[in-house]
Design a protein around this motif. Structure first.
Motif, short mmCIF file in Angstrom:
data_model
loop_
_atom_site.label_atom_id
_atom_site.label_comp_id
_atom_site.label_asym_id
_atom_site.label_seq_id
_atom_site.Cartn_x
_atom_site.Cartn_y
_atom_site.Cartn_z
N VAL A 86 10.87 -41.09 -9.29
CA VAL A 86 11.84 -42.16 -9.54
C VAL A 86 11.97 -43.06 -8.32
O VAL A 86 12.12 -44.28 -8.46
N LEU A 87 11.89 -42.50 -7.13
CA LEU A 87 12.03 -43.30 -5.92
C LEU A 87 10.73 -43.98 -5.50
O LEU A 87 10.73 -44.78 -4.57
N SER A 88 9.65 -43.68 -6.19
CA SER A 88 8.36 -44.26 -5.80
C SER A 88 8.16 -45.63 -6.43
O SER A 88 8.88 -46.05 -7.33
N ASP A 89 7.15 -46.33 -5.96
CA ASP A 89 6.78 -47.62 -6.53
C ASP A 89 6.20 -47.45 -7.92
O ASP A 89 6.24 -48.35 -8.74
N ARG A 90 5.64 -46.28 -8.19
CA ARG A 90 5.02 -46.05 -9.49
C ARG A 90 6.04 -46.16 -10.62
O ARG A 90 5.75 -46.71 -11.68
N ALA A 91 7.24 -45.64 -10.40
CA ALA A 91 8.28 -45.73 -11.43
C ALA A 91 8.60 -47.19 -11.73
O ALA A 91 8.75 -47.57 -12.89
N ALA A 92 8.69 -48.01 -10.69
CA ALA A 92 8.97 -49.44 -10.90
C ALA A 92 7.81 -50.11 -11.64
O ALA A 92 8.04 -50.94 -12.53
N ARG A 93 6.59 -49.74 -11.31
CA ARG A 93 5.42 -50.31 -12.01
C ARG A 93 5.41 -49.88 -13.47
O ARG A 93 5.14 -50.68 -14.36
N ASP A 94 5.70 -48.59 -13.73
CA ASP A 94 5.74 -48.11 -15.11
C ASP A 94 6.82 -48.82 -15.90
O ASP A 94 6.62 -49.18 -17.06
N LEU A 95 7.98 -49.05 -15.28
CA LEU A 95 9.07 -49.74 -15.95
C LEU A 95 8.67 -51.18 -16.26
O LEU A 95 8.90 -51.67 -17.37
N SER A 96 8.04 -51.84 -15.30
CA SER A 96 7.59 -53.23 -15.53
C SER A 96 6.57 -53.29 -16.66
O SER A 96 6.61 -54.20 -17.50
N ALA A 97 5.66 -52.34 -16.69
CA ALA A 97 4.64 -52.32 -17.74
C ALA A 97 5.28 -52.08 -19.10
O ALA A 97 4.88 -52.71 -20.10
N GLU A 98 6.27 -51.21 -19.17
CA GLU A 98 6.94 -50.94 -20.44
C GLU A 98 7.72 -52.17 -20.92
O GLU A 98 7.70 -52.50 -22.11
N VAL A 99 8.38 -52.86 -20.00
CA VAL A 99 9.09 -54.08 -20.35
C VAL A 99 8.10 -55.12 -20.88
O VAL A 99 8.36 -55.79 -21.90
N ALA A 100 6.96 -55.25 -20.23
CA ALA A 100 5.94 -56.20 -20.69
C ALA A 100 5.44 -55.84 -22.09
O ALA A 100 5.25 -56.73 -22.94
N ARG A 101 5.23 -54.54 -22.35
CA ARG A 101 4.79 -54.12 -23.68
C ARG A 101 5.83 -54.46 -24.75
O ARG A 101 5.50 -54.95 -25.83
N LEU A 102 7.10 -54.22 -24.43
CA LEU A 102 8.16 -54.52 -25.39
C LEU A 102 8.29 -56.02 -25.62
O LEU A 102 8.50 -56.46 -26.76
N GLN A 103 8.14 -56.80 -24.57
CA GLN A 103 8.19 -58.26 -24.74
C GLN A 103 7.03 -58.74 -25.59
O GLN A 103 7.21 -59.61 -26.47
N GLU A 104 5.86 -58.18 -25.38
CA GLU A 104 4.70 -58.55 -26.18
C GLU A 104 4.90 -58.15 -27.64
O GLU A 104 4.58 -58.92 -28.55
N ARG A 105 5.45 -56.97 -27.85
CA ARG A 105 5.72 -56.51 -29.22
C ARG A 105 6.71 -57.47 -29.92
O ARG A 105 6.51 -57.83 -31.06
N ASP A 106 7.75 -57.87 -29.19
CA ASP A 106 8.75 -58.77 -29.78
C ASP A 106 8.17 -60.15 -30.08
O ASP A 106 8.55 -60.80 -31.06
N ARG A 107 7.24 -60.62 -29.26
CA ARG A 107 6.60 -61.92 -29.50
C ARG A 107 5.71 -61.87 -30.74
O ARG A 107 5.53 -62.86 -31.41
N ASN A 108 5.15 -60.70 -31.01
CA ASN A 108 4.21 -60.55 -32.15
C ASN A 108 4.88 -60.16 -33.44
O ASN A 108 4.20 -59.99 -34.45
N LYS A 109 6.21 -60.01 -33.44
CA LYS A 109 6.90 -59.67 -34.69
C LYS A 109 6.89 -60.86 -35.63
O LYS A 109 7.07 -61.99 -35.20
N PRO A 110 6.72 -60.59 -36.93
CA PRO A 110 6.72 -61.71 -37.90
C PRO A 110 8.09 -62.30 -38.12
O PRO A 110 9.09 -61.85 -37.88
#
Length: 99
Positions: A75-99
């Motif tokens: 949780v205190l590592s940079d990896r957690a922040a990168r994983d969180l950013s990647a998940e946010v990007a995936r969710l934003q992409e999913r929301d953009r592709n919704k009909p």
């Protein structure tokens, strides 16, 4: 000489307190682990030297402490922040592709 501290962003202060809490929680967990296990070893060797039963709580609790340490480190590592950013990007992409 009176120095004033610059104002701190409240979100940054919350994050700092959260990180300190995680570190302190791990430190307390480790301290209690050591103290209790020293006590268990002393009890074990003063009552039943032939059966080293104190190693069982030591190993079980040690595993739990190791998992706690790994979780805090992640949780205190940079990896957690990168994983969180990647998940946010995936969710934003999913929301953009919704009909």
């Amino acid at each position: 000489m009176n120095q004033t501290t610059p104002p701190v962003d409240p979100a940054l202060l919350r994050e700092a307190r959260k990180r300190m809490g995680m570190k302190n929680g791990l430190r307390i967990h480790a301290t209690i682990f050591v103290l209790v296990n020293i006590g268990l070893v002393l009890i074990n060797f003063t009552t039943a030297r032939a059966v080293p039963w104190s190693m069982f709580p030591f190993l079980g609790w040690g595993l739990g402490l190791a998992v706690h340490a790994l979780a805090v480190r992640y949780v205190l590592s940079d990896r957690a922040a990168r994983d969180l950013s990647a998940e946010v990007a995936r969710l934003q992409e999913r929301d953009r592709n919704k009909p």
